[in-house]
Scaffold this active site. Sequence first.
Site, PDB file in Angstrom:
ATOM      1  N   ASP A  16       1.430 -38.363  17.824  1.00 10.89           N
ATOM      2  CA  ASP A  16       1.186 -38.905  18.839  1.00 10.89           C
ATOM      3  C   ASP A  16       1.764 -38.744  20.066  1.00 10.89           C
ATOM      4  O   ASP A  16       3.219 -39.027  20.086  1.00 10.89           O
ATOM      5  CB  ASP A  16       1.330 -40.141  18.056  1.00 10.89           C
ATOM      6  CG  ASP A  16       0.866 -41.716  19.355  1.00 10.89           C
ATOM      7  OD1 ASP A  16      -0.345 -41.505  19.530  1.00 10.89           O
ATOM      8  OD2 ASP A  16       1.858 -41.942  19.182  1.00 10.89           O
ATOM      9  N   GLU A  70      -4.266 -36.398  20.244  1.00 12.26           N
ATOM     10  CA  GLU A  70      -5.088 -37.290  21.073  1.00 12.26           C
ATOM     11  C   GLU A  70      -5.645 -35.931  21.743  1.00 12.26           C
ATOM     12  O   GLU A  70      -4.980 -35.011  23.089  1.00 12.26           O
ATOM     13  CB  GLU A  70      -4.556 -38.443  22.041  1.00 12.26           C
ATOM     14  CG  GLU A  70      -4.946 -39.074  20.384  1.00 12.26           C
ATOM     15  CD  GLU A  70      -4.586 -40.001  20.818  1.00 12.26           C
ATOM     16  OE1 GLU A  70      -4.728 -41.903  20.780  1.00 12.26           O
ATOM     17  OE2 GLU A  70      -2.749 -40.383  21.003  1.00 12.26           O
ATOM     18  N   ASP A 115       4.290 -45.712  16.237  1.00 10.65           N
ATOM     19  CA  ASP A 115       3.688 -44.546  16.632  1.00 10.65           C
ATOM     20  C   ASP A 115       3.571 -43.339  15.635  1.00 10.65           C
ATOM     21  O   ASP A 115       3.162 -42.527  15.571  1.00 10.65           O
ATOM     22  CB  ASP A 115       4.831 -43.770  17.411  1.00 10.65           C
ATOM     23  CG  ASP A 115       5.055 -44.352  18.867  1.00 10.65           C
ATOM     24  OD1 ASP A 115       4.285 -45.125  20.110  1.00 10.65           O
ATOM     25  OD2 ASP A 115       6.492 -44.437  19.769  1.00 10.65           O
TER      26      ASP A 115
END
Length: 370
Positions: A183, A267, A350
Amino acid sequence: MQTERAYKYRFYPTPEQEILLARTFGCVRFVWNAVLRHRTDAFYERKEKVGYNDASAFLTQLKKQPDTAFLAEVSSVPLQQCLRHQQTAFKHFFAKRARYPRFKSKKQRQSATFASSAFVYRNGQVTLAKCKEPLNIRWSRELPSAPSTVTVSRDRAGRYFISCLCQVDTLSLGVVPKMVGIDLGLKDLFVTSDERRVNNPRHTARHARKLARAQRQLSRKKKGSNNRAKARRIVARRHAKIADARLDHLHKLTRQIVNENQVICAESLAVKNMVKNRSLSKAISDVGWGELVRQLEYKSAWAGRQFVQIGRWYPSSKRCHGCGFVLESLSLDVRTWDCPGCGTQGIDRDLNAARNILQAGTALLAGTER
Ligand SMILES: [Zn+2]
């Protein structure tokens, strides 16, 4: 499998080479700007798109004109390469992947690309066209093969670099059983699903005082003076130091992640959109998410690892990793996860996101999106 890889080194030109390079950079910049002007006029005045062949013909015309005959004094290869670079820049622009190409200024980083016909690589030395002596390169590591292309550049701090493009065999690392979700953050550079928290080094902040002082001194110097040029170099050198330290840090981190994990999930970035948010933009460009993802991607490919990017629509932060409950919204200042679905409390925000990213990534790999 073979892949292309760039190897970058610092070099120290002789006074003679410095003059030739300055002239080459100047011609490359001139050609870039002249062709860009030509393209821009054709597009806005006549709605015409100028292709590579037209641009090349335009360059040939330029070389014949008496007031731009100086273009013939440098190797023609970097000028031709510059047209190719501009062609690519326009391709990205028309595909809506990039902004409209910009004019090049003397104050920016300068570069020139030499294809194999414009340099000689012999006995481990590179000699550029029109140069008598080979370049004095600090070979920090050996080249794996003869380079197919070299790009010579001078950064804003006045340092010279050569980037050599070589064919290399990809060496797969041995398979390891670990997988990781990452993350990306602002407070921390990133948090992994196995609870590793990497602090954001904030190089800019640490060096900010020295940089601010250099900038103040620059602003006091008279425009166009030699002292101003000198002060501008000092500012550029401070910026370069910060950039080098940041890159070094990222290389160490990504090397470690790729060595330790078989599957790496993160991501996908739409930093472009995020950067529109002014207050966040400096912090984002500071942490260098784009560079981090880029390194993970190519290092994974070289090592035979799998790098999976999760679409931005995936609610990695707003979803409970334990039960799958999805919150309507979660503001940035909420640091822990208290789940209304399963009652879990105090999970780090997170870490929860990193675990979701890992889960979504492995699901994507298995071809069973959920
Ligand atoms: Zn839950």
